[in-house]
Enzyme design. Structure first.
Site, PDB file in Angstrom:
ATOM      1  N   LYS A  27       0.836  -1.220   0.000  1.00 41.82           N
ATOM      2  CA  LYS A  27       0.000   0.000   0.000  1.00 41.82           C
ATOM      3  C   LYS A  27       0.859   1.255   0.000  1.00 41.82           C
ATOM      4  O   LYS A  27       0.632   2.182  -0.771  1.00 41.82           O
ATOM      5  CB  LYS A  27      -0.906  -0.023   1.238  1.00 41.82           C
ATOM      6  CG  LYS A  27      -1.414   1.314   1.723  1.00 41.82           C
ATOM      7  CD  LYS A  27      -2.331   1.120   2.877  1.00 41.82           C
ATOM      8  CE  LYS A  27      -2.394   2.089   3.996  1.00 41.82           C
ATOM      9  NZ  LYS A  27      -1.280   2.802   4.516  1.00 41.82           N
ATOM     10  N   ASN A  28       1.864   1.301   0.883  1.00 34.83           N
ATOM     11  CA  ASN A  28       2.619   2.538   1.051  1.00 34.83           C
ATOM     12  C   ASN A  28       3.664   2.759  -0.045  1.00 34.83           C
ATOM     13  O   ASN A  28       4.386   3.751  -0.013  1.00 34.83           O
ATOM     14  CB  ASN A  28       3.265   2.575   2.438  1.00 34.83           C
ATOM     15  CG  ASN A  28       2.216   2.754   3.526  1.00 34.83           C
ATOM     16  OD1 ASN A  28       1.066   3.078   3.233  1.00 34.83           O
ATOM     17  ND2 ASN A  28       2.604   2.525   4.770  1.00 34.83           N
ATOM     18  N   CYS A 124      -5.217   7.216   8.774  1.00 31.16           N
ATOM     19  CA  CYS A 124      -5.570   6.745  10.110  1.00 31.16           C
ATOM     20  C   CYS A 124      -5.442   7.880  11.106  1.00 31.16           C
ATOM     21  O   CYS A 124      -4.500   8.679  11.029  1.00 31.16           O
ATOM     22  CB  CYS A 124      -4.652   5.592  10.506  1.00 31.16           C
ATOM     23  SG  CYS A 124      -4.969   4.126   9.532  1.00 31.16           S
ATOM     24  N   ARG A 129      -0.920  14.504  13.035  1.00 31.57           N
ATOM     25  CA  ARG A 129      -0.202  14.071  11.829  1.00 31.57           C
ATOM     26  C   ARG A 129       0.018  15.312  10.973  1.00 31.57           C
ATOM     27  O   ARG A 129      -0.774  15.631  10.097  1.00 31.57           O
ATOM     28  CB  ARG A 129      -1.000  13.019  11.056  1.00 31.57           C
ATOM     29  CG  ARG A 129      -1.185  11.736  11.809  1.00 31.57           C
ATOM     30  CD  ARG A 129      -1.775  10.645  10.934  1.00 31.57           C
ATOM     31  NE  ARG A 129      -0.807  10.117   9.988  1.00 31.57           N
ATOM     32  CZ  ARG A 129      -1.051   9.099   9.187  1.00 31.57           C
ATOM     33  NH1 ARG A 129      -2.233   8.507   9.187  1.00 31.57           N
ATOM     34  NH2 ARG A 129      -0.122   8.659   8.351  1.00 31.57           N
ATOM     35  N   ASP A 317       3.450   0.623  12.259  1.00 33.36           N
ATOM     36  CA  ASP A 317       2.247  -0.031  11.726  1.00 33.36           C
ATOM     37  C   ASP A 317       2.117  -1.476  12.213  1.00 33.36           C
ATOM     38  O   ASP A 317       1.066  -2.096  12.022  1.00 33.36           O
ATOM     39  CB  ASP A 317       2.237   0.016  10.189  1.00 33.36           C
ATOM     40  CG  ASP A 317       2.075   1.437   9.668  1.00 33.36           C
ATOM     41  OD1 ASP A 317       1.768   2.339  10.458  1.00 33.36           O
ATOM     42  OD2 ASP A 317       2.262   1.645   8.445  1.00 33.36           O
ATOM     43  N   ARG A 409      -9.184  -0.784   3.872  1.00 35.60           N
ATOM     44  CA  ARG A 409      -8.283   0.264   3.366  1.00 35.60           C
ATOM     45  C   ARG A 409      -6.918  -0.316   3.033  1.00 35.60           C
ATOM     46  O   ARG A 409      -6.259   0.153   2.117  1.00 35.60           O
ATOM     47  CB  ARG A 409      -8.058   1.348   4.445  1.00 35.60           C
ATOM     48  CG  ARG A 409      -9.049   2.465   4.466  1.00 35.60           C
ATOM     49  CD  ARG A 409      -8.496   3.608   5.317  1.00 35.60           C
ATOM     50  NE  ARG A 409      -7.185   3.988   4.846  1.00 35.60           N
ATOM     51  CZ  ARG A 409      -6.207   4.493   5.589  1.00 35.60           C
ATOM     52  NH1 ARG A 409      -6.398   4.719   6.860  1.00 35.60           N
ATOM     53  NH2 ARG A 409      -5.041   4.793   5.068  1.00 35.60           N
TER      54      ARG A 409
HETATM   55  C1  LIG Z   1       0.694   6.394   3.129  1.00 30.83           C
HETATM   56  C2  LIG Z   1       1.877   6.087   3.989  1.00 30.83           C
HETATM   57  O1  LIG Z   1       2.984   5.884   3.515  1.00 30.83           O
HETATM   58  N1  LIG Z   1       1.639   6.012   5.308  1.00 30.83           N
HETATM   59  C3  LIG Z   1       2.712   5.653   6.216  1.00 30.83           C
HETATM   60  C4  LIG Z   1       3.569   6.881   6.473  1.00 30.83           C
HETATM   61  O2  LIG Z   1       2.709   7.919   6.978  1.00 30.83           O
HETATM   62  P1  LIG Z   1       3.265   9.403   7.010  1.00 30.83           P
HETATM   63  O3  LIG Z   1       4.169   9.631   5.865  1.00 30.83           O
HETATM   64  O4  LIG Z   1       2.067  10.270   7.177  1.00 30.83           O
HETATM   65  O5  LIG Z   1       4.113   9.388   8.324  1.00 30.83           O
HETATM   66  P2  LIG Z   1       5.367  10.340   8.634  1.00 30.83           P
HETATM   67  O6  LIG Z   1       6.600   9.538   8.513  1.00 30.83           O
HETATM   68  O7  LIG Z   1       5.246  11.569   7.816  1.00 30.83           O
HETATM   69  O8  LIG Z   1       5.056  10.735  10.137  1.00 30.83           O
HETATM   70  C5  LIG Z   1       5.871  10.381  11.218  1.00 30.83           C
HETATM   71  C6  LIG Z   1       5.798  11.433  12.278  1.00 30.83           C
HETATM   72  O9  LIG Z   1       6.296  12.671  11.770  1.00 30.83           O
HETATM   73  C7  LIG Z   1       5.397  13.729  12.027  1.00 30.83           C
HETATM   74  N2  LIG Z   1       5.421  14.677  10.903  1.00 30.83           N
HETATM   75  C8  LIG Z   1       5.357  14.190   9.631  1.00 30.83           C
HETATM   76  C9  LIG Z   1       5.320  15.059   8.555  1.00 30.83           C
HETATM   77  C10 LIG Z   1       5.340  16.441   8.807  1.00 30.83           C
HETATM   78  O10 LIG Z   1       5.304  17.271   7.894  1.00 30.83           O
HETATM   79  N3  LIG Z   1       5.412  16.883  10.102  1.00 30.83           N
HETATM   80  C11 LIG Z   1       5.443  16.031  11.160  1.00 30.83           C
HETATM   81  O11 LIG Z   1       5.510  16.458  12.312  1.00 30.83           O
HETATM   82  C12 LIG Z   1       4.013  13.047  12.130  1.00 30.83           C
HETATM   83  O12 LIG Z   1       3.110  13.824  12.870  1.00 30.83           O
HETATM   84  C13 LIG Z   1       4.377  11.739  12.803  1.00 30.83           C
HETATM   85  O13 LIG Z   1       4.431  11.921  14.197  1.00 30.83           O
HETATM   86  O14 LIG Z   1       4.584   6.568   7.427  1.00 30.83           O
HETATM   87  C14 LIG Z   1       4.064   6.184   8.715  1.00 30.83           C
HETATM   88  C15 LIG Z   1       5.260   5.983   9.652  1.00 30.83           C
HETATM   89  O15 LIG Z   1       6.050   4.945   9.188  1.00 30.83           O
HETATM   90  C16 LIG Z   1       3.214   4.926   8.572  1.00 30.83           C
HETATM   91  O16 LIG Z   1       2.591   4.662   9.811  1.00 30.83           O
HETATM   92  C17 LIG Z   1       2.135   5.116   7.510  1.00 30.83           C
HETATM   93  O17 LIG Z   1       1.537   3.859   7.227  1.00 30.83           O
HETATM   94  C1  LIG Z   2      -1.101   4.649   9.281  1.00 29.51           C
HETATM   95  C2  LIG Z   2      -1.332   3.919   8.204  1.00 29.51           C
HETATM   96  O1  LIG Z   2      -1.699   4.365   7.001  1.00 29.51           O
HETATM   97  P1  LIG Z   2      -2.033   5.851   6.493  1.00 29.51           P
HETATM   98  O2  LIG Z   2      -0.774   6.619   6.585  1.00 29.51           O
HETATM   99  O3  LIG Z   2      -2.412   5.589   5.070  1.00 29.51           O
HETATM  100  O4  LIG Z   2      -3.119   6.369   7.345  1.00 29.51           O
HETATM  101  C3  LIG Z   2      -1.126   2.466   8.202  1.00 29.51           C
HETATM  102  O5  LIG Z   2      -0.940   1.911   7.108  1.00 29.51           O
HETATM  103  O6  LIG Z   2      -1.169   1.848   9.278  1.00 29.51           O
END
Ligand SMILES: CC(=O)N[C@H]1[C@@H](OP(=O)(O)OP(=O)(O)OC[C@H]2O[C@@H](n3ccc(=O)[nH]c3=O)[C@H](O)[C@@H]2O)O[C@H](CO)[C@@H](O)[C@@H]1O
Ligand SMILES: C=C(OP(=O)(O)O)C(=O)O
Length: 429
Positions: A27-28, A124, A129, A317, A409
């Protein structure tokens, strides 16, 4: 559009899982690839090994909403995208707010149309986030980012840019989608971009491979420092999506929680990172038979300490699934969630099934082993859903999981695949 809250899963516990199961495509990885494919102004992109999950269906709808043609061939697990005509920069709320991957469409819209209007970003609900690393990166490349609130109080984000300019960018922490978005933004920018503190997740590397095959000039993937030399155009290509390491981890834990033995086709032990070691410490035995990963658990489960971290650390995850598994381990397990500040909603659901869990901020203590009993429980997010399926597999009696859309999802045909191993799960819609 149905919100899918009516989907439920009914699990009857008791069976030891045995047999062979296929791991789905990631998915990711596929979501950023769908976003990236919109950067190709000519030709048709073909993505193979696409997981047939609701997030992919939303991404297809979103691609169509901005003017691309997208055909998802479910039986062939293949997605064909023609992005030669993009007509709208708007990512509409009713689709975009249902999954996180919607934000991965922004770079392509900026390059192709000069703007992106984001009416919502879902995913999620795991606490805060933020998206500030993405916005700051786009701004450093010359974009403007404006938050607008309409008369009826609905908010949207407008990102606008002429030709994006390369520069030095950084992420405060190695954000997964943040890294992917900045790489995509830099790929068609003018000049060279250095991105510091990049994510190292295998999906990020697969996305880099895909965008490189489109013609992007990217070096340093997997090192934390990525350099991108902007090019004038990217072309439509064919790519096979890597296997989903979180889907694989959940299947491994399904064998572990039931004391079964299964073979996984498409799983990579390396991609599980520290999670593989933690599962071994709990009593799970892995053996690689060529390309097939065999997993069994015969001895009683031992308790574990888990600290979630960026790859190759323990994947956040997989934190909910291992919380379910640790309920069956003999002794106290300690879980420290470092990535998200609100990812313990599962605990109350497991307690309803008979578990003994103490939560204190981002730390949880699971006092095992407690027998689990079937109950009516709620999936608060995707991985709460998978964890409750695991709990249901060993619970006495019947477990009903509401909010089943969350499971849909991210896991493709989860009931069918687990039933193929001897489980008793029904998806009720
Ligand atoms: C679609 C996808 O790929 N989703 C994955 C992606 O989510 P996603 O890319 O949203 O997760 P991030 O790695 O960005 O987030 C990690 C942490 O960084 C913080 N943060 C992130 C961006 C930002 O601009 N500012 C900030 O503060 C977030 O609040 C969080 O606490 O990586 C997560 C962490 O491995 C996984 O759980 C999700 O499944
Ligand atoms: C947090 C997850 O996904 P998403 O970033 O798409 O919400 C997940 O895959 O567990």
């Amino acid at each position: 559009m149905s919100l899918g809250h009516e989907v439920r899963y009914r699990v009857r516990g008791g069976a030891e899982l045995r047999g062979t199961v296929f791991v789905q495509g990631a998915k990711n990885a596929v979501l950023p690839m769908i976003g990236a494919s919109l950067m190709a102004a000519e030709g048709r992109t073909v993505l193979r090994n696409v997981p047939i999950i609701e997030d992919v269906k939303r991404a297809v709808e979103l691609a169509e909403a901005v003017g691309a043609k997208a055909e998802l061939h479910e039986a062939e697990r293949t997605l064909v995208i023609d992005a030669s005509q993009l007509t709208s920069p708007v990512l509409p709320e009713e689709i975009a707010s249902r999954f996180r991957g919607s934000f991965l469409f922004v770079p392509a819209l900026l390059h192709r149309l000069g703007e992106a209007v984001i009416e919502g970003v879902g995913g999620c609900n795991l606490g805060s986030r933020n998206l500030d690393f993405h916005y700051n990166g786009f701004k450093r490349m010359g974009a403007t980012v404006t938050e607008l609130v309409s008369d009826d109080g609905r908010g949207s984000i407008h990102v606008k840019a002429g030709q994006l300019q390369g520069g030095t960018l950084y992420l405060d922490t190695p954000s997964h989608t943040g890294t992917e978005n900045l790489i995509m933004a830099a790929s068609l920018a003018h000049g060279t971009t250095l991105i510091k503190n990049c994510a190292l997740e295998p999906e990020v590397l697969d996305v880099i491979k895909f965008v490189q095959s489109m013609g992007a000039r990217i070096t340093g993937g997997g090192t934390g420092f990525i350099t991108v030399e902007g090019v004038d155009r990217l072309t439509a290509v064919q790519h096979t999506v890597m296997p989903d390491r979180i889907d694989a981890g959940v299947l491994v834990m399904a064998a572990a929680i039931t004391g079964g033995e299964i073979s996984l086709v498409g799983a990579s032990l390396e991609h599980l990172g520290v999670a593989a070691d933690k599962l071994e410490q709990m009593g799970v035995e892995f053996s690689e038979e060529g390309a097939v990963l065999r997993v069994r658990r015969e001895r009683p489960l031992r308790p574990i300490n888990v600290i979630t971290d960026e790859y190759p650390g323990f994947a956040t995850d997989l934190q909910s699934p291992i919380m379910a598994l640790s309920c069956l381990a003999d002794g106290p397990s300690y879980i420290y969630e470092r990535i998200f500040d609100g990812r313990f909603k599962l605990a109350d659901e497991l307690v309803r099934m008979g578990a003994d869990i103490e939560v204190n901020g981002n730390r949880a203590k699971v006092n095992g082993a407690t027998p689990l009993r079937g109950a009516e429980v709620v999936a608060h997010d995707l991985r709460t859903g998978s964890a409750l399926v695991l709990a249901g597999l060993v619970a006495e009696g019947e477990t009903t999981i509401t909010n089943g859309y969350y499971l849909d999802r991210g896991h493709s045909h989860i009931a069918g695949r687990l039933n193929g191993l001897g489980a008793d799960i029904e998806r009720l819609a």
